[in-house]
Design an enzyme around this catalytic site. Structure first.
Site, PDB file in Angstrom:
ATOM      1  N   ASP A 188       0.903  -1.142   0.000  1.00  0.00           N
ATOM      2  CA  ASP A 188       0.000   0.000   0.000  1.00  0.00           C
ATOM      3  C   ASP A 188       0.944   1.194   0.000  1.00  0.00           C
ATOM      4  OD1 ASP A 188      -1.588   2.176   0.554  1.00  0.00           O
ATOM      5  OD2 ASP A 188      -3.035   0.963   1.651  1.00  0.00           O
ATOM      6  N   HIS A 189       1.175   1.764  -1.180  1.00  0.00           N
ATOM      7  CA  HIS A 189       2.271   2.744  -1.283  1.00  0.00           C
ATOM      8  C   HIS A 189       2.049   3.966  -0.397  1.00  0.00           C
ATOM      9  CE1 HIS A 189      -0.420   4.408  -4.401  1.00  0.00           C
ATOM     10  NE2 HIS A 189       0.070   5.558  -4.001  1.00  0.00           N
ATOM     11  N   HIS A 251      -5.745   2.676   1.275  1.00  0.00           N
ATOM     12  CA  HIS A 251      -5.047   3.862   1.790  1.00  0.00           C
ATOM     13  C   HIS A 251      -5.746   4.485   3.001  1.00  0.00           C
ATOM     14  CE1 HIS A 251      -3.081   3.347  -1.914  1.00  0.00           C
ATOM     15  NE2 HIS A 251      -3.740   4.204  -2.646  1.00  0.00           N
TER      16      HIS A 251
HETATM   17  N1  LIG Z   1      -0.281   2.415 -12.633  1.00  0.00           N
HETATM   18  C1  LIG Z   1      -0.493   2.840 -11.408  1.00  0.00           C
HETATM   19  O1  LIG Z   1      -0.422   4.032 -11.115  1.00  0.00           O
HETATM   20  C2  LIG Z   1      -0.817   1.858 -10.316  1.00  0.00           C
HETATM   21  C3  LIG Z   1      -1.031   2.352  -9.010  1.00  0.00           C
HETATM   22  C4  LIG Z   1      -1.276   1.440  -7.987  1.00  0.00           C
HETATM   23  C5  LIG Z   1      -1.323   0.090  -8.261  1.00  0.00           C
HETATM   24  N2  LIG Z   1      -1.152  -0.360  -9.539  1.00  0.00           N
HETATM   25  C6  LIG Z   1      -1.184  -1.801  -9.778  1.00  0.00           C
HETATM   26  O2  LIG Z   1       0.044  -2.199 -10.374  1.00  0.00           O
HETATM   27  C7  LIG Z   1      -0.156  -3.272 -11.276  1.00  0.00           C
HETATM   28  C8  LIG Z   1       0.387  -2.884 -12.649  1.00  0.00           C
HETATM   29  O3  LIG Z   1      -0.333  -1.758 -13.120  1.00  0.00           O
HETATM   30  P1  LIG Z   1       0.111  -0.954 -14.432  1.00  0.00           P
HETATM   31  O4  LIG Z   1      -0.702   0.283 -14.447  1.00  0.00           O
HETATM   32  O5  LIG Z   1       1.585  -0.852 -14.512  1.00  0.00           O
HETATM   33  O6  LIG Z   1      -0.430  -1.915 -15.593  1.00  0.00           O
HETATM   34  P2  LIG Z   1      -0.196  -1.777 -17.181  1.00  0.00           P
HETATM   35  O7  LIG Z   1       0.338  -0.448 -17.526  1.00  0.00           O
HETATM   36  O8  LIG Z   1      -1.442  -2.246 -17.818  1.00  0.00           O
HETATM   37  O9  LIG Z   1       0.972  -2.844 -17.477  1.00  0.00           O
HETATM   38  C9  LIG Z   1       0.734  -4.210 -17.498  1.00  0.00           C
HETATM   39  C10 LIG Z   1       2.028  -4.961 -17.660  1.00  0.00           C
HETATM   40  O10 LIG Z   1       1.730  -6.360 -17.656  1.00  0.00           O
HETATM   41  C11 LIG Z   1       2.226  -6.940 -18.863  1.00  0.00           C
HETATM   42  N3  LIG Z   1       1.269  -7.969 -19.289  1.00  0.00           N
HETATM   43  C12 LIG Z   1      -0.062  -7.838 -19.415  1.00  0.00           C
HETATM   44  N4  LIG Z   1      -0.580  -9.023 -19.783  1.00  0.00           N
HETATM   45  C13 LIG Z   1       0.447  -9.891 -19.887  1.00  0.00           C
HETATM   46  C14 LIG Z   1       0.555 -11.263 -20.196  1.00  0.00           C
HETATM   47  N5  LIG Z   1      -0.516 -11.994 -20.495  1.00  0.00           N
HETATM   48  N6  LIG Z   1       1.768 -11.839 -20.164  1.00  0.00           N
HETATM   49  C15 LIG Z   1       2.864 -11.111 -19.874  1.00  0.00           C
HETATM   50  N7  LIG Z   1       2.842  -9.797 -19.580  1.00  0.00           N
HETATM   51  C16 LIG Z   1       1.636  -9.209 -19.584  1.00  0.00           C
HETATM   52  C17 LIG Z   1       2.328  -5.834 -19.862  1.00  0.00           C
HETATM   53  O11 LIG Z   1       3.325  -6.216 -20.793  1.00  0.00           O
HETATM   54  P3  LIG Z   1       3.296  -5.745 -22.349  1.00  0.00           P
HETATM   55  O12 LIG Z   1       3.500  -4.250 -22.319  1.00  0.00           O
HETATM   56  O13 LIG Z   1       4.455  -6.453 -22.928  1.00  0.00           O
HETATM   57  O14 LIG Z   1       1.976  -6.122 -22.895  1.00  0.00           O
HETATM   58  C18 LIG Z   1       2.772  -4.683 -18.952  1.00  0.00           C
HETATM   59  O15 LIG Z   1       4.148  -4.797 -18.707  1.00  0.00           O
HETATM   60  C19 LIG Z   1      -1.656  -3.556 -11.247  1.00  0.00           C
HETATM   61  O16 LIG Z   1      -1.900  -4.560 -10.284  1.00  0.00           O
HETATM   62  C20 LIG Z   1      -2.253  -2.243 -10.759  1.00  0.00           C
HETATM   63  O17 LIG Z   1      -3.493  -2.432 -10.129  1.00  0.00           O
HETATM   64  C21 LIG Z   1      -0.879   0.504 -10.562  1.00  0.00           C
END
Ligand SMILES: NC(=O)c1ccc[n+]([C@@H]2O[C@H](COP(=O)([O-])OP(=O)(O)OC[C@H]3O[C@@H](n4cnc5c(N)ncnc54)[C@H](OP(=O)(O)O)[C@@H]3O)[C@@H](O)[C@H]2O)c1
Length: 514
Positions: A188-189, A251
């Site tokens: 939980d950042h 949070h």
């Molecule tokens: N972004 C935020 O601000 C944020 C904040 C809090 C929590 N989170 C959490 O952090 C996690 C990641 O979020 P994100 O926003 O970074 O997601 P994202 O931008 O959608 O990135 C998803 C990642 O997963 C990879 N991926 C998706 N499907 C795949 C598959 N079948 N096999 C292998 N790789 C796959 C994608 O690779 P490719 O690019 O190669 O497709 C990409 O590297 C989630 O659980 C989210 O809830 C995110």
């Protein structure tokens, strides 16, 4: 400044950090800049390595180039080429689908090649992946034998941990088949933010606050986590989540727990986590009738935010025109224990609100002394405001005499500006969290009990909110009108965040740090 030893005196050890989802938004915006800063501080062990796991085909060189671009874009520090060279050589790219066991077998081979005697093959599996893939990744880690290979293993989960209690339990059970609780780091950042960590110091290291931190002196507590941005590109995710699951479940309940907890026996992770859970267990369960009276939800309509016209939530990309998802939530909680009975905690969070701010306001009971009664019309109660973002700091509000012959009293604030005092080098939450994972300190991570109890609170509200329609509020406001009514019917009001005397100082210092 972080140190090369944890509070138990353990030295930072070398490890392989495998990031699942390494081309995603979170890795680019947070993890890579945090790794850069750790390298800059010499806190990434010289034998540690980072393996970036994602779906697209690319070479090590291509990924490294993209990583540098992300660090240049998102780090608040100007990149030093020598530091980058050191970090670059530690990064490897591995292409695979999360569901493909062959990809995990190839990962095992890659790890065998990379980890030498010095790295001892300690592993951090960082799941920065869409939550639907948590199960398949864990299962493939086990099947491939990666979790049983030599060295210690730790696993890190990004939020959300489940969608409700049932799904969180199911996920936890599948993880528990592979990892012990001691190996699990649920992020939980918010808890990694400097001012949130400062709460414990403020409360328990200062003799002036702890004696008055109770129902005898405190009237109520209000916590605001407001965003001025809308749903941006995350409509798909947000439609299923809403403000309640996205912010309150994690949070905000963490902030309630840290504000309300009893002093822990020691500063060890288990002792702190135990006290936090006790707070959630003491929150009075809301009945369906309470939910009608003590909770409010809203959805932003069109409006003006930071002088720009913005569209309504239901006109956003990947959002249903008929969406009933809440982008605003407010609640009143009661904590039934001897410290807090009759001291309500009011929580509010939302998107497209007037400004971006997160703060905890402790509102003290008003002085009933009759001496200044005729001069106190506009006087607000004493307040202690912990500003978590954007300008980290703590302010104490009290009454003072306005200069002049007449007795006029005004509200004044004493401000502690974190950055003015300690400089701009405060570790970002992710820097701190990554560091803690590497040294094996679970204090800032969410225990299963905390997840379980927070879902119990949130599930009841979510169930009741399925019926009825969400109210609308204008983007750029402080939320729907009935959020004001929620607190005003108790003869209280929301205190709007104020600009501090150091706002200008910080605005003038917004450039990249050399
Ligand atoms: N972004 C935020 O601000 C944020 C904040 C809090 C929590 N989170 C959490 O952090 C996690 C990641 O979020 P994100 O926003 O970074 O997601 P994202 O931008 O959608 O990135 C998803 C990642 O997963 C990879 N991926 C998706 N499907 C795949 C598959 N079948 N096999 C292998 N790789 C796959 C994608 O690779 P490719 O690019 O190669 O497709 C990409 O590297 C989630 O659980 C989210 O809830 C995110």
């Amino acid at each position: 400044m972080l140190s090369r030893r944890n509070k138990m005196g353990n030295k930072i050890e070398p490890c392989l950090i495998i990031i699942f989802g390494a081309t995603g938004d979170l890795t680019n915006r947070k993890l890579l800049p945090a790794f850069y800063k750790l390298e800059f501080e010499n806190l990434l062990h010289k034998d540690s390595k980072i393996i970036a796991f994602a779906r697209k085909e690319k070479s090590n060189e291509q990924f490294r180039k993209e990583a540098l671009k992300a660090i240049n874009t998102f780090s608040k520090f100007k990149v030093d080429n020598k530091v980058w060279k050191k970090l670059e050589n530690k990064i490897f790219y591995h292409q695979s689908e999360f569901q493909d066991i062959k990809g995990f077998n190839r990962l095992k081979e890659l790890i065998k090649k990379i980890c030498t005697k010095t790295t001892s093959c300690n592993k951090v599996f960082y799941l920065s992946a869409p939550p639907g893939f948590f199960g398949p990744i864990i299962s493939n880690l086990k099947k491939s034998g990666l979790t049983a290979s030599s060295g210690w293993s730790r696993v890190v989960f990004e939020k959300p941990f489940g969608h409700d209690l049932k799904s969180a339990k199911k996920l936890n059970e599948s993880i528990k088949k592979v990892f012990k609780e001691k190996q699990i780091y649920r992020i939980d950042h918010y808890v990694g933010k400097e001012l949130v960590q400062n709460l414990l110091v403020l409360r328990f290291a200062n003799s002036i606050f702890e004696p008055i931190w109770n129902k005898k002196y405190i009237d109520h507590v209000q916590i605001t986590v407001a965003e001025d941005i809308g749903v941006e590109t995350r409509g798909n995710y947000y439609e299923k989540s809403g403000a309640l699951r996205d912010i309150i479940q994690n949070h905000m309940l963490q902030l309630v727990a840290l504000t309300a907890m009893e002093p822990p026996v020691t500063l060890d992770a288990e002792d702190i986590r135990e006290e936090k859970v006790k707070v959630l267990r003491s929150i009075r369960p809301l009945t369906t009738k309470d939910i009608g009276k003590m909770t409010v939800r809203g959805q932003y309509g069109s409006g003006v935010v930071n002088d720009k016209k913005v569209k309504a939530y239901h006109d956003e990309d990947k959002v249903s025109k008929k969406s009933n998802t809440e982008t605003f939530a407010a609640l009143k909680l009661n904590i039934d224990n001897s410290r807090w009975s009759d001291v309500p905690f009011y929580l509010r969070t939302g998107k497209r609100l007037k400004e971006r701010v997160a703060e905890i306001t402790i509102v003290f009971k008003q002085n009933s002394g009759i001496l200044f009664n005729e001069h106190v019309k506009n006087i607000e109660p004493n307040m202690l405001i912990v500003r978590i973002q954007p300008e980290e700091g703590i302010s104490l509000q009290f009454s003072a005499k306005v200069p002049g012959k007449k007795m006029i009293i005004d509200n004044v604030r004493m401000d502690f500006c974190h950055e003015c005092k300690f400089g701009p080098n405060t570790p970002d939450a992710y820097e701190r969290l990554l560091y803690d994972i590497m040294i094996g300190d679970q204090t800032l991570f969410t225990s299963w009990e905390m997840v379980e109890h927070s879902w119990k609170i949130v599930d009841k509200i979510a169930k009741a909110w399925k019926k009825g329609k969400v109210a609308s509020y204008a983007a750029g406001s402080w939320g729907p009108k009935n959020a004001d009514a929620l607190i005003e019917k108790d003869k209280r009001k929301w205190y709007a965040p104020q600009k501090t005397i150091y706002s200008t100082f910080l605005q003038n210092n917004g450039n990249k740090i050399q």
